[in-house]
Design an enzyme around this catalytic site. Structure first.
Site, short mmCIF file in Angstrom:
data_model
loop_
_atom_site.label_atom_id
_atom_site.label_comp_id
_atom_site.label_asym_id
_atom_site.label_seq_id
_atom_site.Cartn_x
_atom_site.Cartn_y
_atom_site.Cartn_z
N TYR A 58 0.85 -1.20 0.00
CA TYR A 58 0.00 0.00 0.00
C TYR A 58 0.88 1.24 0.00
O TYR A 58 0.69 2.15 -0.82
CB TYR A 58 -0.91 -0.02 1.23
CG TYR A 58 -1.59 1.28 1.55
CD1 TYR A 58 -1.02 2.20 2.44
CD2 TYR A 58 -2.81 1.60 0.96
CE1 TYR A 58 -1.64 3.40 2.73
CE2 TYR A 58 -3.45 2.81 1.26
CZ TYR A 58 -2.84 3.70 2.15
OH TYR A 58 -3.46 4.90 2.44
N1 NDP Z 1 -9.06 7.53 6.45
C1 NDP Z 1 -7.85 7.90 6.81
O1 NDP Z 1 -7.54 8.11 8.00
C2 NDP Z 1 -6.79 8.09 5.76
C3 NDP Z 1 -7.12 8.05 4.40
N2 NDP Z 1 -6.14 8.25 3.46
C4 NDP Z 1 -6.50 8.24 2.04
O2 NDP Z 1 -7.62 9.10 1.86
C5 NDP Z 1 -8.50 8.54 0.86
C6 NDP Z 1 -9.89 8.37 1.45
O3 NDP Z 1 -9.79 7.54 2.63
P1 NDP Z 1 -11.10 6.78 3.16
O4 NDP Z 1 -12.29 7.63 2.93
O5 NDP Z 1 -10.80 6.26 4.52
O6 NDP Z 1 -11.15 5.57 2.12
P2 NDP Z 1 -12.00 4.20 2.15
O7 NDP Z 1 -11.16 3.13 2.77
O8 NDP Z 1 -13.34 4.50 2.70
O9 NDP Z 1 -12.08 3.87 0.58
C7 NDP Z 1 -12.58 4.85 -0.31
C8 NDP Z 1 -13.32 4.17 -1.41
O10 NDP Z 1 -12.42 3.45 -2.27
C9 NDP Z 1 -13.25 2.53 -2.98
N3 NDP Z 1 -12.52 1.39 -3.52
C10 NDP Z 1 -11.74 0.52 -2.86
N4 NDP Z 1 -11.31 -0.44 -3.69
C11 NDP Z 1 -11.88 -0.19 -4.92
C12 NDP Z 1 -11.83 -0.82 -6.19
N5 NDP Z 1 -11.14 -1.96 -6.37
N6 NDP Z 1 -12.51 -0.27 -7.22
C13 NDP Z 1 -13.22 0.87 -7.03
N7 NDP Z 1 -13.31 1.53 -5.85
C14 NDP Z 1 -12.64 0.99 -4.81
C15 NDP Z 1 -14.31 2.05 -1.99
O11 NDP Z 1 -15.51 1.86 -2.74
P3 NDP Z 1 -16.82 1.11 -2.20
O12 NDP Z 1 -17.04 1.60 -0.81
O13 NDP Z 1 -17.90 1.58 -3.16
O14 NDP Z 1 -16.54 -0.37 -2.29
C16 NDP Z 1 -14.36 3.16 -0.95
O15 NDP Z 1 -15.61 3.81 -0.86
C17 NDP Z 1 -7.85 7.25 0.40
O16 NDP Z 1 -7.10 7.45 -0.77
C18 NDP Z 1 -6.93 6.89 1.56
O17 NDP Z 1 -5.83 6.07 1.15
C19 NDP Z 1 -4.83 8.48 3.81
C20 NDP Z 1 -4.47 8.51 5.12
C21 NDP Z 1 -5.43 8.36 6.19
N1 LIG Z 2 -8.22 3.55 1.83
C1 LIG Z 2 -7.88 3.83 3.10
N2 LIG Z 2 -6.61 4.22 3.38
C2 LIG Z 2 -6.28 4.47 4.68
C3 LIG Z 2 -7.21 4.35 5.71
C4 LIG Z 2 -8.54 3.96 5.37
O1 LIG Z 2 -9.41 3.85 6.25
N3 LIG Z 2 -8.81 3.72 4.07
N4 LIG Z 2 -6.87 4.61 7.01
C5 LIG Z 2 -5.62 4.93 7.34
C6 LIG Z 2 -5.33 5.11 8.82
O2 LIG Z 2 -6.17 6.10 9.38
C7 LIG Z 2 -3.91 5.50 9.15
O3 LIG Z 2 -3.65 6.74 8.58
C8 LIG Z 2 -3.73 5.60 10.67
O4 LIG Z 2 -3.85 4.38 11.26
C9 LIG Z 2 -4.54 5.05 6.33
N5 LIG Z 2 -5.02 4.85 4.99
#
Ligand code: NDP
Ligand SMILES: Nc1nc2c(c(=O)[nH]1)N=C([C@H](O)[C@@H](O)CO)CN2
Length: 246
Positions: free
Chosen positions: A158
């Site tokens: 990742y």
């Molecule tokens: N949340 C956090 O604390 C952090 C988030 N990030 C980044 O921020 C962004 C948003 O995070 P977050 O909202 O938590 O993300 P999520 O884990 O909720 O994923 C976002 C969306 O990605 C979609 N997805 C996953 N796999 C596929 C696939 N194979 N094809 C199409 N769609 C796909 C899912 O679609 P569905 O639900 O429709 O299946 C989901 O709604 C991401 O890029 C993440 O890496 C970075 C650091 C921290």
């Molecule tokens: N696709 C996602 N990416 C990440 C997520 C998540 O929920 N969905 N969450 C994190 C964590 O919050 C991390 O930043 C701290 O443990 C990272 N990326």
């Protein structure tokens, strides 16, 4: 009406982004993989939504064809979709191959494909019919992750794929200047998932100097600031509570 394309709008940050741009009177074009009530609500609010599994190349190509046939301009393209897959267990080679391939597909190959496929739409600027002023730039925003900089012993593939995404920012900023700005936003902890226990939450908060979650609103604020900018491209904006200094 300006147009924004957002990947992964079904929940969490992507859903917040879609709701934000709808409130700003954008035409929202979004992808989702899993049908949800939130998708139905976005559609009722006027969003144009496509069910796309980015692990299926045929569905990616179909999405590209639909968007390029239906839209002459794209003002903002946000790559949000992400699969936070760990690789901490003792897996066999086939599993490691699938994880690495999928991580690179969703976090690097699909953004690469969409950036190239939508260049014509991103370059066709919206002329403000009222003020007769051309919108000076369009924007590509890659949503990365703090671990692209630091690595992650439990999410190796990742983290590597997010580092590849940040490198795309450098190349596309050069390729697409001066009309299209290309930047990354690299959050650390934004929001917990429902299955995160209190022990995990405490440990995660304590990894940063500010000892809290960033929130999805922090990303919305940064997106708004990047769109308003006339002098930022090829950069990664870090939202990490000072984690790099802990
Ligand atoms: N949340 C956090 O604390 C952090 C988030 N990030 C980044 O921020 C962004 C948003 O995070 P977050 O909202 O938590 O993300 P999520 O884990 O909720 O994923 C976002 C969306 O990605 C979609 N997805 C996953 N796999 C596929 C696939 N194979 N094809 C199409 N769609 C796909 C899912 O679609 P569905 O639900 O429709 O299946 C989901 O709604 C991401 O890029 C993440 O890496 C970075 C650091 C921290
Ligand atoms: N696709 C996602 N990416 C990440 C997520 C998540 O929920 N969905 N969450 C994190 C964590 O919050 C991390 O930043 C701290 O443990 C990272 N990326």
């Amino acid at each position: 009406m300006p147009t924004v394309v957002i990947t992964g709008v079904g929940q969490r940050l992507g859903l917040c982004l879609a709701e934000y741009f709808l409130s700003k009177k954008y035409k929202v074009v979004g992808t989702y993989r899993t049908p949800r009530a939130a998708i139905d609500t976005l559609r009722l609010k006027g969003a144009e939504l496509y069910q796309v599994n980015f692990y299926r190349q045929q569905q990616v190509q179909q999405f590209i064809s639909s968007v390029t046939n239906n839209h002459n301009t794209i003002d903002c393209l946000i790559h949000n979709a992400s699969d936070w897959h760990d690789d901490k267990g003792d897996l066999d080679f086939a599993d490691y191959h699938a994880i690495f391939s999928n991580m690179m597909t969703i976090h690097a190959e699909v953004p690469y494909q969409l950036n190239l496929a939508f260049k014509q739409q991103l370059s066709a600027h919206l002329t403000d019919s009222v003020n007769k002023q051309q919108q000076q730039y369009s924007d590509i925003i890659h949503i990365s992750d703090y671990v692209a900089f630091k690595g992650s012993k439990k999410h190796i593939a990742y983290a590597a794929s997010k580092a590849a995404l940040e490198n795309l920012t450098l190349s596309f900023a050069q390729r697409y200047s001066p009309n299209i700005k290309v930047n990354s936003i690299a959050p650390a902890l934004l929001a917990f998932n429902n299955d995160d226990d209190d022990n995990y939450k405490t440990k995660a908060r304590n990894k940063s100097l500010l000892q809290t979650e960033g929130s999805f609103q922090e990303v919305l604020n940064t997106v708004e600031w990047l769109l308003a900018s006339h002098y930022i491209t090829g950069r990664t904006i870090h939202l990490d509570g000072g984690r790099h200094l802990k």
